[in-house]
Each structure stands twice: as structure tokens, then as C-alpha cells.
Design a protein around this motif. Structure first.
Motif, PDB file in Angstrom:
ATOM      1  N   UNK A 177       0.121 -75.530  62.917  1.00 24.61           N
ATOM      2  CA  UNK A 177       0.901 -75.829  61.707  1.00 24.61           C
ATOM      3  C   UNK A 177       0.833 -74.663  60.734  1.00 24.61           C
ATOM      4  N   UNK A 178      -0.146 -73.765  60.927  1.00 23.29           N
ATOM      5  CA  UNK A 178      -0.277 -72.613  60.033  1.00 23.29           C
ATOM      6  C   UNK A 178       0.680 -71.484  60.429  1.00 23.29           C
ATOM      7  N   UNK A 179       1.365 -71.610  61.575  1.00 23.57           N
ATOM      8  CA  UNK A 179       2.268 -70.536  62.017  1.00 23.57           C
ATOM      9  C   UNK A 179       3.477 -71.129  62.737  1.00 23.57           C
ATOM     10  N   UNK A 180       4.625 -71.131  62.045  1.00 23.39           N
ATOM     11  CA  UNK A 180       5.814 -71.803  62.588  1.00 23.39           C
ATOM     12  C   UNK A 180       6.279 -71.224  63.921  1.00 23.39           C
ATOM     13  N   UNK A 181       6.246 -69.871  64.049  1.00 20.30           N
ATOM     14  CA  UNK A 181       6.750 -69.254  65.285  1.00 20.30           C
ATOM     15  C   UNK A 181       5.945 -69.714  66.490  1.00 20.30           C
ATOM     16  N   UNK A 182       4.616 -69.688  66.355  1.00 21.72           N
ATOM     17  CA  UNK A 182       3.768 -70.111  67.472  1.00 21.72           C
ATOM     18  C   UNK A 182       3.990 -71.583  67.781  1.00 21.72           C
ATOM     19  N   UNK A 195      -6.291 -69.024  59.059  1.00 26.80           N
ATOM     20  CA  UNK A 195      -5.326 -69.107  57.959  1.00 26.80           C
ATOM     21  C   UNK A 195      -5.294 -70.529  57.365  1.00 26.80           C
ATOM     22  N   UNK A 196      -5.235 -71.529  58.276  1.00 21.82           N
ATOM     23  CA  UNK A 196      -5.160 -72.917  57.804  1.00 21.82           C
ATOM     24  C   UNK A 196      -6.398 -73.335  57.033  1.00 21.82           C
ATOM     25  N   UNK A 197      -7.550 -72.788  57.445  1.00 25.22           N
ATOM     26  CA  UNK A 197      -8.806 -73.112  56.753  1.00 25.22           C
ATOM     27  C   UNK A 197      -8.777 -72.524  55.351  1.00 25.22           C
ATOM     28  N   UNK A 198      -8.298 -71.288  55.267  1.00 24.83           N
ATOM     29  CA  UNK A 198      -8.251 -70.642  53.959  1.00 24.83           C
ATOM     30  C   UNK A 198      -7.285 -71.377  53.021  1.00 24.83           C
ATOM     31  N   UNK A 199      -6.172 -71.890  53.574  1.00 25.47           N
ATOM     32  CA  UNK A 199      -5.189 -72.590  52.740  1.00 25.47           C
ATOM     33  C   UNK A 199      -5.539 -74.064  52.541  1.00 25.47           C
ATOM     34  N   UNK A 200      -6.732 -74.481  52.987  1.00 29.67           N
ATOM     35  CA  UNK A 200      -7.212 -75.866  52.861  1.00 29.67           C
ATOM     36  C   UNK A 200      -6.287 -76.869  53.556  1.00 29.67           C
ATOM     37  N   UNK A 201      -5.565 -76.426  54.603  1.00 23.35           N
ATOM     38  CA  UNK A 201      -4.721 -77.359  55.367  1.00 23.35           C
ATOM     39  C   UNK A 201      -5.611 -78.297  56.172  1.00 23.35           C
ATOM     40  N   UNK A 202      -6.720 -77.755  56.671  1.00 23.97           N
ATOM     41  CA  UNK A 202      -7.656 -78.557  57.457  1.00 23.97           C
ATOM     42  C   UNK A 202      -9.034 -77.920  57.390  1.00 23.97           C
TER      43      UNK A 202
END
Length: 698
Positions: A221-226, A247-254
Motif C-alpha cells: 500500500x506504500x507503493x502504488x506501482x508495485x 516507507x509505510x512504517x515511517x508514514x505510520x501506515x502500519x
């Protein structure tokens, strides 16, 4: 010269958790694995490296956050062990300001407990990226998946499950790493290095497959292309997945979620690898905003780089056998031994005599430190927690710190004359260390009043005075910090005049006093037209009213939320002076406040009680008897959480009655929520008591 290349190898992390989730043991294990301790200490034997105050060793709780540096796979970790108990959340809050990432530790059987929620909320506010470590999986009743569900439900966070446990409770032997699909199994020696890596146990293959799919889908979910490519059947590489998790950890997504047993030394290495792989380095975190004295952001930032001017935040002061230590997080620039730096709060300069890096109770002397470092300075004079230290030529303020007002006080008197001076010196040191701990002297009785955030907070302060400083005290009953306010608006007039040969004093004011908005404090406005009271006297009038706000009309408690509007008055060309108008304002306050429907306010606490199911009725009944308002209850697998608002006055000694009611299994946490009107029967009792006190003193 730049040294920024090194910063990518730094990790400033905090470890925070509920009381008893095993946080200090986890910190111990990290330090052991990173080669900083040779002999392991156990909290329950009372010898752990980060808890070096006697009280901590005895109560098995961490009171002060100690900062320790260590190394793992070429990366430098600065680990800050934060306290979990609610009376010390200010410590947690302050530690969060200086961290770039954290590890939230939860108990595998206790799950997400009330206090973890407060700390988690603080960490969300501070936007700190975190890993989750679910500890004590060898305990009876431990259930990894159940706790991850609680993380979703109670904390509203998305756990990213990175490992699955092998075995349950006493058969727990290790974990499967979902990314690499390898099993890590430890033997029973308790030596962390004794593990083997093998293939996934056959009976876990389906689970591993299912959770691995979930892991990849969430991470991408942190990278749309992938994600698009994955939907079309293209499996990303492990490197790509890791990059997304980072990236997702840094953005507090999970929050990457691991499990193990710190006590049995199982599963810890994977957590350390995750700190390196997924938690941000100092340069990857949004830089701290700079503010002006009032705390408004100036739009400038403390960019983390050694090339910028020096800026640092003092986040903790500790007094130990070597003298006062000031723990400092360097945000930008370089600091060398012998430098002169500015404390922007006091406007005074300080010379840096010694700087050290800490390892719990030992220290290594340093000659230089740079952006990203967490160090301790020895012998600074006037620095308190929350002060900004900076380059003399580039003054700045890193966010000013706002601390909650204390809600409980006790009076203390030294048992003998010799202790009086000792107590004064000791309390001075303790106030510098903890901004939520305040001290006053009662002018009439000469007693020393200690103020704090709760019973435990003050208990521990008295304990420190006795043990660390050898001051024996007689401790009075705990007192609630009541407040007063008014309920009606009133228009009134007051004249102060005094004639005694020569020039006299004269000041007349017409004013309206009315209840203010909640939490507005004291507000003064003037609508005088035509100069009936000259402008230069307004500050004196405002000061007169403001100083009176400290002692209310009912029982002499501080007054909250009052607006005063000056709309007319009169002055005398010769006899009027600032002092005359200040006296008039004071007289006006005395005259009008009792007529404005004065009301006693009491602190209401937000109470969160955890109780086994069979005692819910008793606990709720008891909270109702304490004039509590039940706000809701939710059942968890191990019991029920009850949220309520309860007056502080009714909460004294609550922990022992809760333990009695729940056969020792209940837990609770509370924090100040708001002030509310005292019911009249309670108010009458409080006011009568205050009058008695005054009469006794007179």
C-alpha cells in the motif's frame, strides 16, 4: 566538513509499554545482544542496568528514562527506556520529543492495557514510527494473534505481522520470519545466540502462506506501482517489500509486529534487525519546528545536519553521584568540549565542561558530538527540562514544552531541625528533574507543600527524599487542588480614596465581572471611552484583579475562568496613581466576587479500570459510590475495561480497594481531565475545613 553519511547508521529509539509488559527486560536484552552488558540483570531479582535508582530496583518499575548507546550490525542505537506508569507520562512525553522511532512492548497474555493506550496516543501525536514487540509468549494465556487484534481494536492501529510464533505458552520455541520463510528456533539454555535456522514446520505452512500474503498486500500500500504489478501476478522482491515496509512504517501506515520472550531470550535478534531495516534514521524524520518565546512556530526548522548552527533540546535532568547530568538531543550542528552555548529560555550562556555518552550507570567521555546524537552534559548551571541550547550567534527555541498542572498536594515537615536545609537542597534538585513536580511554602503555617500528578507520583518523591537524600519527613493527608469560579455576571463600582495630609490616593472604577469560557483563565478588557480612566492606569487595574485571582472568595483557592470588563470610572489629577487604581481593583474583587455566585470546582480524573469479568458489578458499584460517571465499558478476552470520570477527591487509596474487590487482578490508570462544579454538600465540607484551618492558624 560533513558527516551526514554516518547519520543513516543512527537509530534513536525509545522503548515504551504498560507497567509489567517487560519493557526493562526487553531493554536489557537489547543491550546484552549489542554487546554492552556481560552479565544479565533481571528486574525481578532487582538488578537491571537501566534502573539504577534504589526505588526502581525495589518497585520493579522504571521511573526515569535512561539513555544508553550501543551497536548492532554497524548501526549505532541510542536507546531510551521510558517509564510506563501513568504518573510519569510526562517522562514518556518528553522522551518522545527526542526520538526518531520506538518499540511498543505489549504483554502476550495481558495484551493492550490502559496505560499503553495513553503512551500510544502520545507517540501518535509526536508522529514517532514504531515497531510492536509482543513479549512474554512463554506465559500461560499468551496469544500472539489475539493481542494483534487488540492492537487494531483498542489502539486503532494496523499491526503488520512479520513473524508467527512456533509453539504456544510453555512450548514456545521460536518464530517464523514470514518474509524469508525461515524458522528461527532457540534451545532451552536461555542463551540468545543458541538458535538454529530451518525450514517452516510443516503444520504451519498454510498459516505462513496466508499471513505472508497479508503482509505483502499491506506493505505494498506504500507503493502504488508495485501494488498494481502484484495484482497482475508479479511477486515483488524481498528488497522491494522491505523498502515499502520502511516507507509505510515511517508514514505510520502500519507497525511491523514481532513476538518473542525477552526473559527467555527468544526472538530478540529479529527485532534488532527490524530497527535497522524499518525505523527511520535522524535525517528521515520531519525536522523539529523552531518557535518564538510564546510557542508559535516561526516556519523555520532544525534541519538534521552537522553543517547547520548548533541546536539541541535538554529533555531530562538527572542527579547522580557524579553531579547533575543534562541529557541532550542534538538536532543540528556540532558541539565540542569547551564550547560556550546559549540557553535561549534563560538568555544565559553555559560553558560545556564535560560531555559523556551514557551506558546506564557508566559513561565514556566525549570531545565532540553532532546532529543526531543523544548525550549527557555534566555541570550545566541553569538548564531545566525542555530548555533549548543553541549557538550563541543563532538563538532559537525548539518547541516550548507545556506541562500539565499538578492536581494533588501533600504537606511535609522535616522530623528534625538538621533536615530542614537538607530538604531544601534535595527538593531543588528534584524540581529541576521533573517539571510536573512543584513545591510551595504555605506562608501562614510555614509548611512545605509538594504538588504532583497523583498519589504514586508523590509517594515516590517522598521515598526519594527519605532514601536518596536521607531526609525524614512527617507527611500530611493528601489534598486535592480545588479551584473556584463564578456563575453569574455582575456590574459594580468601587472607589478607593485615602486622605492623610499632603497628596492622597484616589481611584474609582466601574466594571462588569462575568464567568469566562472554560479554560480561558483570567481575561481583562476595557471599554472605557472619553478618558474617564486614563489608559496608563489600565495595567495597574488589570494587575490588581489578576493578583486577586490566586485566592477565591469561598475558601481561598485559585479562581478560574473569569472575565473583567472596565467600562467607566473616575480619576483625580493629583491624587490618582497606578498604585491607587491597583488597590481599587483589589477592593473591587473582594467586594464583587462573593456576589457573583461563586462556586467550588474539583478536578475530575479520567479513570480507566481493568477488571476480570466476575467483578465488573462490584467495580462499577464502587465507582458510582465515588460519585463517578461511567462513560462506557468494553470486554476484552482477559476481562473488562471500564472508563469513567471520577472526582480526584474520591480516588484516594483506590488501588488497595480495587485489589481487594478483584482479588488482586484489577488495574487502573488515571489522568487529569477537567475541572467541574462540586456538589453543594461536598463544597460545604471543603469550605468549612478551609475555614477551620485558617482559624487554627490565627
Amino acid at each position: 566538513m560533513t558527516m551526514s553519511a554516518d547519520l543513516s547508521l543512527y537509530r534513536n529509539i525509545g522503548i515504551f509499554a504498560h507497567v509489567d509488559a517487560g519493557k526493562t527486560t526487553t531493554t536489557e536484552r537489547i543491550l546484552k545482544l549489542t554487546g554492552r552488558i556481560h552479565k544479565l540483570g533481571e528486574t525481578h531479582e532487582g538488578e537491571s542496568t537501566t534502573d539504577f535508582m534504589e526505588q526502581e530496583a525495589e518497585r520493579g518499575i522504571t521511573i526515569q528514562s535512561a539513555a544508553v548507546s550501543c551497536f548492532w550490525k554497524g548501526h549505532r542505537f541510542n536507546v531510551i527506556d521510558t517509564p510506563g506508569h501513568v504518573d510519569f507520562t510526562v517522562e514518556v512525553y518528553r522522551s518522545l520529543k527526542v526520538l526518531d522511532g520506538g518499540i511498543g512492548v505489549f504483554c502476550g497474555s495481558g495484551g493492550v492495557e490502559p496505560q499503553s493506550e495513553t503512551n500510544w496516543r502520545y507517540a501518535n501525536d509526536a508522529e514517532v514510527a514504531r515497531l510492536i514487540f509482543i513479549n512474554k509468549l512463554d506465559r500461560v494465556g499468551a496469544d500472539f494473534i489475539r493481542v494483534t487484534e487488540q492492537v487494531k481494536k483498542v489502539l486503532g492501529a494496523t499491526p503488520l505481522i512479520m513473524v508467527l510464533p512456533i509453539g504456544r505458552e510453555d512450548t514456545f520455541t521460536g518464530v517464523v520470519d514470514l518474509l524469508t520463510q525461515k524458522a528461527y528456533v532457540w534451545d532451552n539454555t536461555g542463551i540468545p545466540e543458541n538458535f538454529t535456522v530451518s525450514d517452516v514446520p510443516a503444520d504451519m505452512a498454510d498459516d505462513v502462506e496466508m499471513y505472508r500474503q497479508q503482509l505483502i498486500e499491506t506493505a505494498l500500500e506504500a507503493d502504488d506501482d508495485l501494488l498494481m504489478a502484484y495484482m497482475d501476478g508479479e511477486e515483488p522482491s524481498i528488497e522491494e517489500i522491505k523498502r515499502c515496509i520502511r516507507k509505510g512504517t515511517r508514514d505510520l501506515l502500519f507497525f511491523p509486529t514481532y513476538c518473542g520472550s525477552a526473559f527467555k531470550n527468544k526472538g530478540m535478534q529479529l527485532v534488532l534487525d527490524a530497527v535497522v531495516d524499518y525505523l527511520p534514521s535522524p535525517t528521515e524524520v520531519d525536522p523539529q519546528p523552531l518557535t518564538d518565546e510564546e510557542g508559535n512556530e516561526t516556519g523555520k526548522f532544525a534541519i538534521v545536519s552537522a553543517d547547520e548552527p548548533f541546536r539541541a533540546l535538554a529533555f531530562k535532568i538527572m542527579d547522580d553521584r557524579y553531579g547533575a547530568l543534562t541529557f541532550v538531543r542534538v538536532y543540528s550542528g556540532v558541539l565540542n568540549k569547551g564550547d560556550t552555548i546559549l540557553n535561549s529560555f534563560t538568555g544565559k550562556t553555559e560553558r560545556v565542561g564535560r560531555m559523556v555518552e551514557m551506558h546506564a550507570d557508566e559513561r565514556n567521555d566525549l570531545t565532540t558530538a553532532q546532529a543526531g546524537d543523544i548525550i549527557a552534559l555534566i555541570g550545566l548551571k541553569n538548564v531545566q527540562t525542555g530548555h533549548t541550547l543553541c549557538d550563541v550567534k543563532h538563538p532559537c527555541t525548539l518547541e516550548p514544552m507545556v506541562f500539565p498542572e499538578p492536581v494533588i498536594s501533600i504537606s511535609v515537615t522535616p522530623k528534625d531541625k538538621g533536615s530542614v536545609e537538607k530538604m531544601g537542597i534535595a527538593i531543588g534538585k528534584m524540581v529541576a528533574e521533573d517539571p510536573t513536580f512543584r513545591v510551595e511554602t504555605d506562608i501562614d503555617s510555614g509548611e512545605t507543600i509538594l504538588k504532583g500528578m497523583g498519589e504514586l507520583h508523590l509517594d515516590i518523591k517522598v521515598d526519594i527524599l527519605k532514601r536518596t537524600y536521607g531526609v525524614d519527613l512527617v507527611v500530611g493527608q493528601p489534598q486535592v487542588a480545588y479551584r473556584e469560579t463564578i456563575t453569574q455576571a455582575i456590574e459594580d463600582s468601587y472607589t478607593h480614596k485615602k486622605q492623610s495630609g499632603g497628596s492622597g490616593q484616589f481611584g474609582k472604577i466601574d466594571y462588569r465581572i462575568r464567568p469566562g469560557e472554560q479554560n480561558s483563565g483570567f481575561k481583562f478588557t476595557s471599554t472605557v471611552v472619553g478618558g474617564s480612566v486614563p489608559k496608563e492606569f489600565f495595567p495597574a487595574i488589570e494587575k490588581g484583579f489578576a493578583t486577586m485571582m490566586a485566592t477565591g472568595p469561598l475558601a481561598g483557592f485559585e479562581v478560574l475562568d473569569v472575565e473583567v470588563e472596565l467600562f467607566d470610572g473616575a480619576f483625580h489629577a493629583v491624587d490618582s496613581s497606578a498604585i491607587a487604581f491597583e488597590i481599587a481593583a483589589k477592593g473591587a474583587f473582594r467586594q464583587s466576587m462573593p456576589k457573583a455566585g461563586p462556586q467550588l470546582l474539583e478536578p475530575i480524573m479520567k479513570v480507566d479500570v481493568f477488571t476480570p469479568e466476575d467483578h465488573v458489578g462490584d467495580v462499577i458499584g464502587d465507582l458510582n459510590r465515588r460519585r463517578g460517571m461511567i462513560l462506557g465499558q468494553e470486554s476484552a478476552s482477559t476481562g473488562v475495561r471500564i472508563k469513567a470520570n471520577v472526582p480526584l477527591a474520591e480516588m484516594f487509596g483506590y488501588i488497595s480497594s480495587l485489589r481487594t474487590m478483584t482479588s488482586g487482578r484489577g488495574q487502573f490508570s488515571m489522568e487529569f481531565d477537567h475541572y467541574a462544579a462540586c456538589p453543594s454538600n461536598v463544597a460545604e465540607g471543603v469550605i468549612a475545613k478551609e475555614k477551620e484551618k485558617k482559624a487554627a492558624k490565627a
